[in-house]
Design a protein around this motif. Structure first.
Motif, short mmCIF file in Angstrom:
data_model
loop_
_atom_site.label_atom_id
_atom_site.label_comp_id
_atom_site.label_asym_id
_atom_site.label_seq_id
_atom_site.Cartn_x
_atom_site.Cartn_y
_atom_site.Cartn_z
N LYS A 501 16.96 -16.24 -10.52
CA LYS A 501 15.67 -15.60 -10.32
C LYS A 501 15.79 -14.54 -9.21
N SER A 502 15.06 -13.46 -9.41
CA SER A 502 15.01 -12.43 -8.38
C SER A 502 13.97 -12.80 -7.33
N VAL A 503 14.26 -12.49 -6.07
CA VAL A 503 13.33 -12.78 -4.99
C VAL A 503 12.18 -11.77 -5.03
N MET A 504 10.96 -12.26 -4.98
CA MET A 504 9.80 -11.39 -5.13
C MET A 504 8.83 -11.60 -3.98
N TYR A 505 8.38 -10.49 -3.43
CA TYR A 505 7.32 -10.46 -2.43
C TYR A 505 6.68 -9.08 -2.51
N LEU A 506 5.58 -8.90 -1.82
CA LEU A 506 4.89 -7.62 -1.87
C LEU A 506 5.67 -6.63 -1.01
N ALA A 507 6.64 -5.95 -1.64
CA ALA A 507 7.54 -5.05 -0.91
C ALA A 507 6.96 -3.64 -0.87
N TYR A 508 7.43 -2.90 0.13
CA TYR A 508 7.00 -1.50 0.24
C TYR A 508 7.49 -0.67 -0.93
N GLU A 509 8.61 -1.11 -1.55
CA GLU A 509 9.18 -0.33 -2.66
C GLU A 509 8.44 -0.55 -3.97
N ASP A 510 7.72 -1.66 -4.08
CA ASP A 510 6.98 -1.92 -5.31
C ASP A 510 5.85 -0.91 -5.46
N PRO A 511 5.50 -0.58 -6.69
CA PRO A 511 4.37 0.35 -6.89
C PRO A 511 3.08 -0.17 -6.25
N LEU A 512 2.83 -1.48 -6.40
CA LEU A 512 1.62 -2.04 -5.81
C LEU A 512 1.67 -1.99 -4.29
N GLY A 513 2.82 -2.39 -3.73
CA GLY A 513 2.95 -2.35 -2.28
C GLY A 513 2.89 -0.94 -1.74
N MET A 514 3.50 -0.02 -2.45
CA MET A 514 3.47 1.38 -2.01
C MET A 514 2.05 1.94 -2.06
N SER A 515 1.29 1.58 -3.09
CA SER A 515 -0.09 2.06 -3.21
C SER A 515 -0.96 1.53 -2.08
N LEU A 516 -0.82 0.24 -1.79
CA LEU A 516 -1.61 -0.35 -0.70
C LEU A 516 -1.21 0.22 0.65
N THR A 517 0.10 0.48 0.82
CA THR A 517 0.55 1.07 2.09
C THR A 517 -0.03 2.47 2.28
N CYS A 518 0.04 3.25 1.24
CA CYS A 518 -0.52 4.60 1.33
C CYS A 518 -2.04 4.55 1.59
N MET A 519 -2.71 3.62 0.96
CA MET A 519 -4.14 3.48 1.16
C MET A 519 -4.45 3.10 2.61
N ALA A 520 -3.65 2.15 3.14
CA ALA A 520 -3.87 1.71 4.52
C ALA A 520 -3.62 2.84 5.50
N LEU A 521 -2.54 3.59 5.29
CA LEU A 521 -2.23 4.69 6.19
C LEU A 521 -3.27 5.81 6.09
N PHE A 562 -7.21 -1.68 9.48
CA PHE A 562 -6.38 -1.00 8.49
C PHE A 562 -4.89 -1.27 8.73
N LEU A 563 -4.50 -1.22 9.99
CA LEU A 563 -3.08 -1.42 10.30
C LEU A 563 -2.63 -2.86 10.11
N CYS A 564 -3.50 -3.82 10.33
CA CYS A 564 -3.08 -5.23 10.17
C CYS A 564 -2.76 -5.55 8.73
N SER A 565 -3.27 -4.74 7.79
CA SER A 565 -2.94 -4.99 6.38
C SER A 565 -1.47 -4.74 6.10
N LEU A 566 -0.84 -3.89 6.94
CA LEU A 566 0.59 -3.63 6.75
C LEU A 566 1.44 -4.85 7.07
N LEU A 567 0.90 -5.79 7.86
CA LEU A 567 1.65 -7.01 8.16
C LEU A 567 1.83 -7.89 6.92
N PHE A 568 0.99 -7.69 5.93
CA PHE A 568 1.07 -8.49 4.70
C PHE A 568 2.08 -7.91 3.72
N ILE A 569 2.55 -6.69 3.98
CA ILE A 569 3.47 -6.03 3.05
C ILE A 569 4.88 -6.08 3.65
#
Length: 778
Positions: A501-521, A562-569
């Motif tokens: 199995k591949s290890v999965m988490y909400l990474a910055y490289e994922d489309p979802l993680g990247m979208s949320l990061t951009c939104m937070a910034l 807004f910045l604390c949301s980045l701790l989840f990614i």
């Protein structure tokens, strides 16, 4: 008479010839022999062979002469019934091993040359397992020998997963056999087993059954012992009567002189009763009619046995012939030891040396041990005989019924399991005219990805194939159970191997993680811009009218939200897991308590017009501003209890998703987590209530409506968050929490500060006190 019978005689002649020429074994003594035929005991002419002491010539110096030959030993043929009538004669049986004959009390003077077939069943089953033949038939004689072999065979079946399709116990009595012959025939004909094992005496009803089945054209793969070679090699059968034949023989060395002895031996040298008619039968295996009798008579007495060997007479020494060869040597060694024992009792010159057969028996034969000319150690003690090593032969069939015997492998139980069988498969030729392996199975093998499901009421080799359950595999054929993949692996589509199995988490490289990061910034930057606008226009009426200090605090808290949301990614670790919840809880507490303080400020501002100095004093003293530290302190205490009792920690979750290992932060104490959310909810509900009551207060710069709508958005987001959060798993669950943080913070930012920034930047005319007074006068 058969070719096998004459090979017995030739082995006997060779052994006596070698012994008589050996100056170190029985010097000055010559062994002679003759044969007896007793049709009451055996169906073949050669039934019993007797070895006797004879006279080599009188008046020869240093030779002891015996005027009358004395019988000192008897070699019994394949049927042991004849040996039971020999009384006190020293008897050696060279046929198959019989457990009943090993009873020293009942047969004190009888020795068996053949080793016990201890590992014969193991050798046969190993060969079957090698070719994946797990559905076989067994035909044995209904006697002690057959019952013992059946017991041994059943024991080996369980270890190698071989099953019996049928078992035929052939009775010894011909009359009883004839009444059941059709039953045995139907069993072997209707069975789907292509492999049949035959074990028992070759001079019995069992051999008649075999001949009859082959005559009727039953094509099977036959397993048997080397004693059956003579029956199998008879050429009056159809060449297509067998799919293949395998025989097993006790491993022994090759008597190098036997082949040369046969090649040089002339018919005129053979003193036994060998008629031309008999030789015609063993040479061509045909009936001798009157029209070809003259041809047989034309055979020269100088014809060698070699001319017969290639046709039907096996040049290799059979097991029985090898036993006869060793038996003669055993008697010679026994006599030699007896003579050495009596050397001190040697009679005076001219007196005859006399001894009887019992004197040979008097010397315990089981102590005799020697190395024969083949290099094999021979012992007469059955307990010390080497058991278990077998040579495996394949009977090859050619045109005109000719057959040849080829060694294809060996079996030795002394090697580790899995290495006991050695085969040269290139030497095997199947009767199907190809090298394609015939099959003998009850059920087709279950391919990888499925397991065996036993059929009710049938043998274990009969089964159905059932697909493996989800996330279970079978990577071999015919697996009894599917294997669960480890937690860090999952089954592929074919379910024949596990994939990591591949290890999965909400990474910055994922489309979802990247979208949320951009939104937070983006929202963080927007909040910073609004804070800059408010600082730059801090002296304008719209900023001063709404308590610019509280506005600064609210904007800063929203920036932290807004910045604390980045701790989840990103990849979770212990520090981020702790900071996620504490930062989220404190930042939102400051934001909501600030909104509550702003709402109370608006209410108190309108209440000061009412007579009474107390309310005016509260407003002037800045009492609403104390709400922020008090509410934050309460939340800080809750977080402290949370971190002290059951703080968040990393969880590696391999179960939530089939193909992934999810790494998330566990909340730790769920109770305290919901207490934190509940406390935030109570603050938000209080702020919404106060703002809702103050929404209609008249004032140009009254922000009560904006505060009411912002808290409505905030509460709606977090009420929606709870069911959605609990219905998701893995990184989707984290994404829901991040989105809720961003959405609720953006609701506060947009509803409260966006309209004010619009007026400050685009409608500056409305942000003037002079214009407000002119509008009021008009």
């Amino acid at each position: 008479q058969s070719s096998q019978d004459y090979q017995f005689v030739l082995a006997l002649r060779l052994a006596t010839k070698e012994i008589n020429r050996n100056t170190h074994l029985l010097p000055n003594i010559t062994l002679i022999f003759w044969t007896l035929s007793d049709k009451n005991f055996d169906a073949i002419v050669l039934s019993d062979t007797l070895i006797s002491l004879g006279k080599d010539g009188e008046g020869v110096p240093n030779y002891t002469c015996i005027t009358k030959a004395s019988i000192i030993a008897v070699l019994t043929g394949p049927l042991w019934s004849s040996s039971s009538r020999l009384g006190l004669y020293f008897t050696i049986a060279f046929g198959s091993f019989y457990s009943i004959l090993s009873d020293d009390e009942q047969f004190p003077y009888l020795y068996q040359m053949e080793p016990k077939d201890t590992y014969l069943a193991s050798a046969m089953v190993s060969l079957m397992a090698h070719f994946s033949w797990n559905w076989v038939g067994l035909v044995v004689s209904d006697d002690e020998q057959g019952v013992q072999f059946l017991s041994d065979f059943r024991g080996q079946m369980k270890e190698n997963r071989v099953c019996l399709a049928f078992v035929n116990m052939i009775p010894l009595r011909m009359q009883l056999y004839m009444t059941r012959a059709h039953i045995y025939y139907e069993q072997i004909m209707t069975s789907s087993a292509n492999v049949v094992v035959i074990y028992g005496n070759v001079n019995s009803t069992l051999a008649e059954s075999y001949r009859w089945w082959k005559y009727l054209g039953i094509r099977r793969i036959w397993f048997s012992t080397s004693q059956w070679d003579n029956v199998i090699n008879q050429r009056d059968f159809n060449i297509d009567s067998s799919l293949g034949t395998f025989t097993f023989s006790h491993h022994h060395g090759e008597i190098s002189g036997f082949k040369n002895f046969i090649q040089t031996l002339k018919l005129s040298d053979h003193s036994e009763k060998i008629t031309l008619t008999s030789l015609g039968w063993i040479g061509f295996n045909c009936s001798v009619a009157s029209n070809n009798f003259k041809t047989l008579k034309d055979w020269s007495s100088n014809t060698s046995f070699e001319s017969l060997m290639w046709h039907n007479f096996n040049m290799a020494m059979s097991d029985e012939s090898y036993n006869i060869y060793n038996a003669v040597y055993a008697v010679a060694h026994s006599l030699h030891e007896m003579l050495l024992y009596h050397v001190d009792m040697q009679p005076v010159a001219g007196e005859k040396l006399k001894f009887q057969h019992w004197q040979v028996v008097w010397l315990p034969l089981y102590k005799i041990q020697f190395i024969n000319p083949a290099g094999d150690t021979v012992t007469m003690n059955q307990k010390e005989k080497p058991h278990g090593q077998y040579d495996i032969f394949n009977i090859l069939c050619f045109s005109q019924g000719l057959r040849t015997k080829v060694k294809i492998g060996e079996f030795s139980p002394f090697f580790p399991h899995g290495q006991q069988l050695y085969l040269s498969e290139d030497m095997i030729e199947w009767a199907t005219r190809s090298r394609q392996l015939p099959s003998s199975v009850c059920s087709v093998s279950c391919s990888p990805g499925s397991r065996k499901s036993p059929q009710k009421g049938k043998a274990t080799c009969c089964f159905d194939c059932t697909p493996c359950p989800e996330n279970e595999i079978s990577n071999q054929t015919d697996m009894d159970q599917c294997v669960q993949c480890p937690d860090d692996q999952y089954a592929n589509v074919k379910q024949n191997h596990c994939i990591h199995k591949s290890v999965m988490y909400l990474a910055y490289e994922d489309p979802l993680g990247m979208s949320l990061t951009c939104m937070a910034l983006f929202l963080t930057a927007l909040a910073v811009v609004m804070l800059g606008v408010f600082v730059k226009h801090r002296d304008t009426p719209i900023v001063k009218a709404n308590n610019r200090t509280l506005s600064y605090i609210l904007l800063l808290s929203l920036i932290f939200c807004f910045l604390c949301s980045l701790l989840f990614i990103g990849h979770p670790n212990t520090i981020t897991c702790v900071l996620q919840q504490t930062t989220f809880g404190l930042a939102f507490t400051v934001a909501v308590s600030t909104v509550l303080a702003k709402t109370l400020t608006v209410v108190l501002a309108f209440k000061v017009t009412v007579p009474g100095r107390r309310l005016r004093g509260l407003l002037v003293s800045g009492a609403p501003s104390y709400i922020i530290p008090i509410c934050t302190l309460i939340q800080l205490i809750l977080c402290g209890v949370w971190m002290g009792t059951s703080p968040p920690f990393i969880v590696i979750d391999p179960q939530s998703e089939l193909e992934h290992i999810t790494i998330v932060c566990n909340k730790g104490s769920v109770t305290v987590f919901y207490c934190v959310l509940g406390y935030l909810g109570s603050l938000a509900l209080g702020a919404f209530t106060v703002a809702f009551m103050a929404r209609n207060l008249p004032d140009t710069f009254n922000e009560a409506k904006f505060l009411t709508f912002s808290m409505l958005v905030f509460c709606s987001v977090w009420v929606t968050f709870l069911p959605v959060y609990h219905s998701t798993k893995g990184k989707a669950m984290v994404a829901v929490e991040v989105f809720s943080i961003l959405a609720s913070s953006a609701g506060l930012l947009g509803c409260i500060f966006a309209p004010k920034c619009f007026i400050i930047l685009l409608r500056s005319d409305q942000n003037s006190l002079q214009n407000f007074r002119m509008k009021t006068r008009s």
